[in-house]
Design a protein around this motif. Structure first.
Motif, mmCIF file in Angstrom:
data_model
loop_
_atom_site.group_PDB
_atom_site.id
_atom_site.type_symbol
_atom_site.label_atom_id
_atom_site.label_comp_id
_atom_site.label_asym_id
_atom_site.label_seq_id
_atom_site.Cartn_x
_atom_site.Cartn_y
_atom_site.Cartn_z
ATOM 1 N N ASP A 154 6.968 10.189 -7.624
ATOM 2 C CA ASP A 154 5.645 10.334 -6.606
ATOM 3 C C ASP A 154 4.467 8.740 -6.860
ATOM 4 O O ASP A 154 3.518 9.010 -5.940
ATOM 5 C CB ASP A 154 6.213 10.983 -5.913
ATOM 6 C CG ASP A 154 5.397 12.357 -6.793
ATOM 7 O OD1 ASP A 154 5.079 12.023 -7.558
ATOM 8 O OD2 ASP A 154 4.712 13.277 -6.096
ATOM 9 N N ALA A 213 2.033 6.386 -6.984
ATOM 10 C CA ALA A 213 1.334 5.629 -6.213
ATOM 11 C C ALA A 213 1.328 4.232 -7.336
ATOM 12 O O ALA A 213 0.701 5.092 -8.645
ATOM 13 C CB ALA A 213 0.873 5.466 -5.100
ATOM 14 N N GLU A 219 0.759 -1.242 0.139
ATOM 15 C CA GLU A 219 -0.125 -0.071 0.286
ATOM 16 C C GLU A 219 0.694 1.076 0.153
ATOM 17 O O GLU A 219 1.664 1.255 1.097
ATOM 18 C CB GLU A 219 -0.819 0.169 0.869
ATOM 19 C CG GLU A 219 -1.899 0.596 1.349
ATOM 20 C CD GLU A 219 -2.871 0.870 0.198
ATOM 21 O OE1 GLU A 219 -3.670 1.847 -0.314
ATOM 22 O OE2 GLU A 219 -3.158 0.105 -0.250
ATOM 23 N N GLY A 220 0.281 2.220 -1.147
ATOM 24 C CA GLY A 220 1.538 3.357 -1.434
ATOM 25 C C GLY A 220 3.448 3.071 -1.893
ATOM 26 O O GLY A 220 3.532 4.483 -1.305
ATOM 27 N N THR A 226 5.725 4.182 -4.555
ATOM 28 C CA THR A 226 5.673 5.215 -5.769
ATOM 29 C C THR A 226 6.184 4.318 -6.581
ATOM 30 O O THR A 226 7.168 2.935 -5.989
ATOM 31 C CB THR A 226 6.449 5.911 -5.063
ATOM 32 O OG1 THR A 226 7.418 5.377 -4.729
ATOM 33 C CG2 THR A 226 4.885 6.800 -4.079
#
Length: 107
Positions: free
Chosen positions: A64, A66, A27-28, A30
């Motif tokens: 950055d 995701a 999750e999250g 990048t």
């Protein structure tokens, strides 16, 4: 099979080597995080994320951005020639050849 769906691929190619590595998609995660986690920067020290552009499935992306499971992050090498300039040069060469041949098609 479920394991593969929870992975993200990182791809980099140069004329002598092509590599696709994968990391677990968390999750999250990048693009930059996936690149760093993959270890590709150590394998190819010429990659400089301040210079090399990246994309996800062929579309330019920011570091950055995701990622989703199944995405493929691609690291692009800098262009050695402007594609527009190269096309113009080829077109000019073709015109010169046609002019030399008086416009006659060669068999």
């Amino acid at each position: 099979m479920t394991e593969d769906r929870n992975r993200v691929e990182i791809a980099y190619a140069r004329p002598d080597a092509q590599t696709i590595l994968s990391v677990t998609a968390s999750e999250g995660l990048t693009a930059k995080g996936a690149i760093e986690q993959s270890g590709i920067l150590q394998r190819f020290p010429e990659i400089d994320l301040r210079v090399n552009r990246v994309g996800v499935f062929g579309k330019l992306a920011k570091l950055d951005q995701a990622l989703a499971p199944g995405d493929r992050v691609e690291i692009y090498r800098p262009l050695i020639a402007d594609p527009k300039v190269v096309r113009k040069q080829r077109a000019a060469q073709g015109k010169a050849i046609r002019k030399r041949n008086d416009g006659k098609a060669q068999a």
